[in-house]
Scaffold this motif. Sequence first.
Motif, PDB file in Angstrom:
ATOM      1  N   ASN A 115       0.784  -1.223   0.000  1.00  0.00           N
ATOM      2  CA  ASN A 115       0.000   0.000   0.000  1.00  0.00           C
ATOM      3  C   ASN A 115       0.824   1.286   0.000  1.00  0.00           C
ATOM      4  O   ASN A 115       0.279   2.367   0.141  1.00  0.00           O
ATOM      5  N   GLU A 116       2.121   1.197  -0.212  1.00  0.00           N
ATOM      6  CA  GLU A 116       2.923   2.417  -0.296  1.00  0.00           C
ATOM      7  C   GLU A 116       2.452   3.354  -1.415  1.00  0.00           C
ATOM      8  O   GLU A 116       2.436   4.571  -1.214  1.00  0.00           O
ATOM      9  N   PRO A 117       2.049   2.834  -2.591  1.00  0.00           N
ATOM     10  CA  PRO A 117       1.572   3.765  -3.622  1.00  0.00           C
ATOM     11  C   PRO A 117       0.384   4.615  -3.177  1.00  0.00           C
ATOM     12  O   PRO A 117       0.321   5.795  -3.500  1.00  0.00           O
ATOM     13  N   VAL A 118      -0.535   4.044  -2.411  1.00  0.00           N
ATOM     14  CA  VAL A 118      -1.685   4.834  -1.960  1.00  0.00           C
ATOM     15  C   VAL A 118      -1.328   5.679  -0.732  1.00  0.00           C
ATOM     16  O   VAL A 118      -1.833   6.782  -0.569  1.00  0.00           O
ATOM     17  N   ILE A 119      -0.433   5.176   0.107  1.00  0.00           N
ATOM     18  CA  ILE A 119      -0.024   5.951   1.288  1.00  0.00           C
ATOM     19  C   ILE A 119       0.597   7.275   0.859  1.00  0.00           C
ATOM     20  O   ILE A 119       0.292   8.328   1.412  1.00  0.00           O
ATOM     21  N   PHE A 120       1.462   7.226  -0.140  1.00  0.00           N
ATOM     22  CA  PHE A 120       2.150   8.433  -0.569  1.00  0.00           C
ATOM     23  C   PHE A 120       1.532   9.068  -1.818  1.00  0.00           C
ATOM     24  O   PHE A 120       1.804  10.218  -2.122  1.00  0.00           O
ATOM     25  N   GLY A 121       0.693   8.324  -2.545  1.00  0.00           N
ATOM     26  CA  GLY A 121       0.085   8.857  -3.761  1.00  0.00           C
ATOM     27  C   GLY A 121      -1.212   9.591  -3.508  1.00  0.00           C
ATOM     28  O   GLY A 121      -1.523  10.562  -4.192  1.00  0.00           O
ATOM     29  N   ALA A 122      -2.013   9.146  -2.541  1.00  0.00           N
ATOM     30  CA  ALA A 122      -3.312   9.791  -2.293  1.00  0.00           C
ATOM     31  C   ALA A 122      -3.148  11.226  -1.816  1.00  0.00           C
ATOM     32  O   ALA A 122      -3.883  12.075  -2.295  1.00  0.00           O
ATOM     33  N   PRO A 123      -2.324  11.613  -0.977  1.00  0.00           N
ATOM     34  CA  PRO A 123      -1.598  10.822   0.011  1.00  0.00           C
ATOM     35  C   PRO A 123      -2.457  10.577   1.249  1.00  0.00           C
ATOM     36  O   PRO A 123      -3.381  11.327   1.531  1.00  0.00           O
ATOM     37  N   ILE A 124      -2.151   9.516   1.944  1.00  0.00           N
ATOM     38  CA  ILE A 124      -2.788   9.275   3.240  1.00  0.00           C
ATOM     39  C   ILE A 124      -1.927   9.890   4.336  1.00  0.00           C
ATOM     40  O   ILE A 124      -2.436  10.442   5.304  1.00  0.00           O
ATOM     41  N   ALA A 125      -0.599   9.801   4.154  1.00  0.00           N
ATOM     42  CA  ALA A 125       0.321  10.380   5.130  1.00  0.00           C
ATOM     43  C   ALA A 125       0.051  11.879   5.258  1.00  0.00           C
ATOM     44  O   ALA A 125       0.007  12.594   4.263  1.00  0.00           O
ATOM     45  N   PHE A 126      -0.172  12.332   6.470  1.00  0.00           N
ATOM     46  CA  PHE A 126      -0.428  13.742   6.794  1.00  0.00           C
ATOM     47  C   PHE A 126      -1.681  14.292   6.113  1.00  0.00           C
ATOM     48  O   PHE A 126      -1.751  15.475   5.809  1.00  0.00           O
ATOM     49  N   ASN A 127      -2.654  13.451   5.855  1.00  0.00           N
ATOM     50  CA  ASN A 127      -3.896  13.880   5.215  1.00  0.00           C
ATOM     51  C   ASN A 127      -5.039  13.753   6.216  1.00  0.00           C
ATOM     52  O   ASN A 127      -5.442  12.641   6.555  1.00  0.00           O
ATOM     53  N   PRO A 128      -5.576  14.863   6.690  1.00  0.00           N
ATOM     54  CA  PRO A 128      -6.638  14.790   7.704  1.00  0.00           C
ATOM     55  C   PRO A 128      -7.933  14.159   7.190  1.00  0.00           C
ATOM     56  O   PRO A 128      -8.716  13.641   7.981  1.00  0.00           O
ATOM     57  N   ILE A 129      -8.155  14.150   5.898  1.00  0.00           N
ATOM     58  CA  ILE A 129      -9.387  13.565   5.347  1.00  0.00           C
ATOM     59  C   ILE A 129      -9.422  12.067   5.603  1.00  0.00           C
ATOM     60  O   ILE A 129     -10.458  11.511   5.987  1.00  0.00           O
ATOM     61  N   PHE A 130      -8.309  11.389   5.423  1.00  0.00           N
ATOM     62  CA  PHE A 130      -8.273   9.930   5.562  1.00  0.00           C
ATOM     63  C   PHE A 130      -7.871   9.457   6.962  1.00  0.00           C
ATOM     64  O   PHE A 130      -7.754   8.256   7.199  1.00  0.00           O
ATOM     65  N   PHE A 131      -7.666  10.388   7.891  1.00  0.00           N
ATOM     66  CA  PHE A 131      -7.208  10.030   9.234  1.00  0.00           C
ATOM     67  C   PHE A 131      -8.175   9.079   9.937  1.00  0.00           C
ATOM     68  O   PHE A 131      -7.754   8.041  10.465  1.00  0.00           O
TER      69      PHE A 131
END
Length: 188
Positions: A79-95
């Motif tokens: 899931n690294e592509p979605v973690i950094f592509g969406a991004p999920i990292a530092f994204n309050p929407i997906f928290f």
Amino acid sequence: NAILMPYMPVLMMASMANTEAFLAGETMPYLIFGILGACVQIGGAGNTLGLCIATLFAKSEKYKAMRKLVIPANIFNINEPVIFGAPIAFNPIFFIPFVFLPGLLATSTVLLMEAGIIAMPTIGMVPWTLPPGLIGFFMTGGAISTTVWSILIVVITIAVYYPFFRVADKQQYEKELQESKELDNQTI
């Protein structure tokens, strides 16, 4: 990984104890790998397969392009592509779904196992890259109930991630429209 790796020797010992109990015909004492592999990390940390599948309904070009990479990788728990592509990292929407969904699914899985509705794992460890359904099947020695549950988890993750994805996709789509208008104004 930073949290899991120091704990890995404990997990490996639990896996060995599970395997020994299984070979002796006893109930496995530790459910950690069964829950983790078959239900808590479908699509990787945060159960992100549901988010990746939600990209099939994207309006923005970013998420339309991203889905070609994230869905195939995420089916195999990468899931690294979605973690950094969406991004999920530092994204309050997906928290909220990223943090709370795994705990909810782990709790549900334990309760279903304890109630005898789905099968308990009989195998200590299977490859973590197995897709949903297959991981539940192999981890329980072919139990249909856990196989169906691991597939149902994908449906649950889609339902949970979808509203959050819609917000992110809408923001991205509006940003792309604004950038397109600015580009059109510059060419005029």
